[in-house]
Design a protein around this motif. Structure first.
Motif, mmCIF file in Angstrom:
data_model
loop_
_atom_site.group_PDB
_atom_site.id
_atom_site.type_symbol
_atom_site.label_atom_id
_atom_site.label_comp_id
_atom_site.label_asym_id
_atom_site.label_seq_id
_atom_site.Cartn_x
_atom_site.Cartn_y
_atom_site.Cartn_z
ATOM 1 N N GLY A 32 2.690 -46.456 34.698
ATOM 2 C CA GLY A 32 1.855 -45.468 35.381
ATOM 3 C C GLY A 32 2.697 -44.426 36.100
ATOM 4 O O GLY A 32 2.393 -43.233 36.066
ATOM 5 N N ALA A 33 3.767 -44.874 36.756
ATOM 6 C CA ALA A 33 4.657 -43.934 37.452
ATOM 7 C C ALA A 33 5.245 -42.954 36.451
ATOM 8 O O ALA A 33 5.327 -41.746 36.695
ATOM 9 C CB ALA A 33 5.769 -44.705 38.172
ATOM 10 N N TYR A 34 5.662 -43.503 35.305
ATOM 11 C CA TYR A 34 6.242 -42.650 34.260
ATOM 12 C C TYR A 34 5.230 -41.605 33.801
ATOM 13 O O TYR A 34 5.533 -40.414 33.725
ATOM 14 C CB TYR A 34 6.689 -43.534 33.091
ATOM 15 C CG TYR A 34 7.208 -42.762 31.903
ATOM 16 C CD1 TYR A 34 8.366 -42.000 32.000
ATOM 17 C CD2 TYR A 34 6.516 -42.775 30.690
ATOM 18 C CE1 TYR A 34 8.831 -41.283 30.906
ATOM 19 C CE2 TYR A 34 6.976 -42.060 29.593
ATOM 20 C CZ TYR A 34 8.138 -41.309 29.708
ATOM 21 O OH TYR A 34 8.588 -40.583 28.635
ATOM 22 N N LEU A 35 3.992 -42.049 33.543
ATOM 23 C CA LEU A 35 2.985 -41.100 33.050
ATOM 24 C C LEU A 35 2.647 -40.059 34.113
ATOM 25 O O LEU A 35 2.676 -38.854 33.864
ATOM 26 C CB LEU A 35 1.717 -41.861 32.643
ATOM 27 C CG LEU A 35 1.858 -42.740 31.396
ATOM 28 C CD1 LEU A 35 0.614 -43.600 31.220
ATOM 29 C CD2 LEU A 35 2.091 -41.883 30.152
ATOM 30 N N VAL A 36 2.329 -40.516 35.321
ATOM 31 C CA VAL A 36 1.858 -39.602 36.373
ATOM 32 C C VAL A 36 2.958 -38.625 36.790
ATOM 33 O O VAL A 36 2.696 -37.438 36.969
ATOM 34 C CB VAL A 36 1.348 -40.410 37.592
ATOM 35 C CG1 VAL A 36 1.106 -39.512 38.805
ATOM 36 C CG2 VAL A 36 0.068 -41.168 37.230
ATOM 37 N N ASP A 37 4.179 -39.133 36.936
ATOM 38 C CA ASP A 37 5.240 -38.307 37.521
ATOM 39 C C ASP A 37 6.103 -37.575 36.504
ATOM 40 O O ASP A 37 6.936 -36.756 36.880
ATOM 41 C CB ASP A 37 6.137 -39.166 38.424
ATOM 42 C CG ASP A 37 5.388 -39.621 39.662
ATOM 43 O OD1 ASP A 37 4.417 -38.942 40.054
ATOM 44 O OD2 ASP A 37 5.771 -40.652 40.244
ATOM 45 N N THR A 38 5.931 -37.878 35.215
ATOM 46 C CA THR A 38 6.704 -37.081 34.243
ATOM 47 C C THR A 38 5.747 -36.449 33.230
ATOM 48 O O THR A 38 5.349 -35.313 33.400
ATOM 49 C CB THR A 38 7.808 -37.908 33.517
ATOM 50 O OG1 THR A 38 7.246 -38.823 32.595
ATOM 51 C CG2 THR A 38 8.663 -38.655 34.493
ATOM 52 N N VAL A 39 5.324 -37.225 32.227
ATOM 53 C CA VAL A 39 4.582 -36.637 31.103
ATOM 54 C C VAL A 39 3.313 -35.916 31.564
ATOM 55 O O VAL A 39 3.050 -34.776 31.173
ATOM 56 C CB VAL A 39 4.181 -37.736 30.086
ATOM 57 C CG1 VAL A 39 3.377 -37.133 28.942
ATOM 58 C CG2 VAL A 39 5.407 -38.462 29.570
ATOM 59 N N MET A 40 2.507 -36.586 32.405
ATOM 60 C CA MET A 40 1.205 -36.019 32.753
ATOM 61 C C MET A 40 1.279 -35.074 33.945
ATOM 62 O O MET A 40 0.360 -34.294 34.176
ATOM 63 C CB MET A 40 0.191 -37.144 32.993
ATOM 64 C CG MET A 40 -0.007 -37.984 31.725
ATOM 65 S SD MET A 40 -1.152 -39.368 31.922
ATOM 66 C CE MET A 40 -2.726 -38.529 31.872
ATOM 67 N N ALA A 41 2.373 -35.126 34.702
ATOM 68 C CA ALA A 41 2.633 -34.166 35.779
ATOM 69 C C ALA A 41 1.408 -33.903 36.659
ATOM 70 O O ALA A 41 1.098 -32.759 36.965
ATOM 71 C CB ALA A 41 3.164 -32.853 35.194
ATOM 72 N N CYS A 42 0.734 -34.970 37.082
ATOM 73 C CA CYS A 42 -0.449 -34.798 37.937
ATOM 74 C C CYS A 42 -0.097 -33.977 39.172
ATOM 75 O O CYS A 42 -0.902 -33.187 39.662
ATOM 76 C CB CYS A 42 -1.000 -36.154 38.376
ATOM 77 S SG CYS A 42 -1.258 -37.336 37.035
ATOM 78 N N GLY A 43 1.128 -34.174 39.685
ATOM 79 C CA GLY A 43 1.546 -33.472 40.896
ATOM 80 C C GLY A 43 1.671 -31.978 40.711
ATOM 81 O O GLY A 43 1.699 -31.220 41.682
ATOM 82 N N ASN A 44 1.747 -31.529 39.467
ATOM 83 C CA ASN A 44 1.875 -30.088 39.229
ATOM 84 C C ASN A 44 0.634 -29.372 39.766
ATOM 85 O O ASN A 44 0.683 -28.184 40.067
ATOM 86 C CB ASN A 44 2.060 -29.831 37.734
ATOM 87 C CG ASN A 44 2.869 -28.579 37.458
ATOM 88 O OD1 ASN A 44 3.632 -28.108 38.307
ATOM 89 N ND2 ASN A 44 2.706 -28.024 36.282
#
Ligand code: HEC
Ligand code: HEC
Length: 283
Positions: A32-44
């Motif tokens: 989940g950390a990998y998806l949220v913080d890299t590929v899916m860039a929710c923080g963007n």
């Protein structure tokens, strides 16, 4: 500053992955950390943004403000604070991400890229929620959203999950999956007057924000207008470091600070898929 920020972005997922002993639950949180913080860039969208990009000290605590003729909304606080998702159940969070509905049934503005998140495998959706549960609480009540009527149609992202296994061995299928959940095409496809979409991947979308107004690039396989003649390395450098083929630095909201942490195999799959996006020379 840029470098420090991009390294911090990439490091979040790695530190998290490294600081847990490997049990099934921890694997899920790491995924989940990998998806949220890299590929899916929710923080963007969901992390406060300045002229140079995200303020990672207030990770996922609520971010960009979108003022359109259809709605005025702010990307929500996704931390475990009660002004965030602290009081939501796992199923409520999953429903918001995958169907775009809040617990009270209200629909999220289609800026939230739900139409792309329909493809998430059940395990990846579980992983995203498992990780969000671990994000430290930040007290930040975002402004109440305002809706002026029915929103324009969302980008026709994907109807339903296409993969049974997110580690699919076929690079094209895996690349399509990753490019979809990364919602690359949401920014790289223009919205025409009247709300319809232009040619997929052909760019030309104006994206205003604290950085000024950025215009998305043509990332189709067109040899001149797009990235058809770029080498794999040049494409990966642009995605992960924000440097274009001609050395020009790319402006936010291109999310390279997040993409910096995407695994090499996943990047290769994404590039393989991008090479198949039909060539177009205009948005
Ligand atoms: C392109 C910008 C954008 C991206 C990327 C994005 N979101 Fe959102 N999201 C929004 C906006 C804007 C809202 C608020 C919409 C509204 O108020 O109608 C929202 C709302 C939500 C909500 C509802 C929360 C609430 O309090 O109502 C959840 C949950 C959510 N997003 C999770 C995520 C997750 C997880 C990701 C990454 C996988 C993500 N979002 C990526 C823009 C984005
Ligand atoms: C939130 C919007 C947004 C998202 C999401 C996004 N991009 Fe971009 N991208 C941009 C903008 C804007 C530019 C142009 C920036 C500039 O010219 O300064 C850009 C530029 C690029 C470039 C450089 C092209 C050139 O001609 O210089 C590539 C390659 C690229 N993006 C690929 C991707 C891929 C692959 C993804 C998904 C992993 C992605 N982008 C996701 C907004 C976005």
């Amino acid at each position: 500053m840029r470098n420090i920020l991009s390294r911090t972005g990439a490091a979040i997922a790695l530190v998290l992955a490294a600081s847990f002993p490997a049990t099934a639950d921890d694997d899920l949180v790491a995924r989940g950390a990998y998806l949220v913080d890299t590929v899916m860039a929710c923080g963007n969208c969901h992390t406060p943004m300045g002229p140079n990009g995200p303020d990672l000290g207030r990770h996922l605590s609520g971010g960009l403000h979108f003022d359109t003729p259809y709605f005025t909304v702010t990307a929500s606080n996704l931390t475990s604070h009660e002004t965030g998702l602290g009081t939501w159940s796992d199923d409520e969070i999953k429903r918001a991400i995958a169907t775009g509905h809040r617990p009270d049934g209200s629909a999220l503005a289609p800026i939230m890229p739900t139409s792309f998140y329909h493809v998430l495998t059940p395990r990846d959706l579980d992983a995203v929620v498992a990780y969000l549960r671990t994000v430290p609480p930040v007290d930040n009540a975002v402004p109440v959203p305002r809706y002026e009527g029915p929103p324009p149609p969302a980008f026709p992202g994907a109807e339903s999950p296409i993969l049974e296994d997110e580690q699919d061995a076929d690079p094209l299928r895996k690349g399509f999956y990753l490019v979809t959940i990364a919602h690359c095409m949401e920014c790289h496809t223009k919205i025409n007057e009247g709300g319809g979409r232009g040619t997929m991947g052909a760019g030309g979308m104006e994206l205003p924000g604290p950085w000024g107004v950025a215009v998305s690039a043509n990332i189709t396989s067109h040899p001149e207008a797009g990235i058809g003649e770029w080498s794999d390395e040049e494409i990966i450098r642009a995605i992960t470091t924000g440097v274009s083929r001609d050395e020009r630095p790319l402006s936010p909201p291109m999310g390279y600070r997040y993409y910096a942490g995407i695994a090499p195999d996943d990047l290769a799959a994404m590039v393989a898929y991008l090479r198949t996006v039909p060539a177009a020379d205009a948005p």
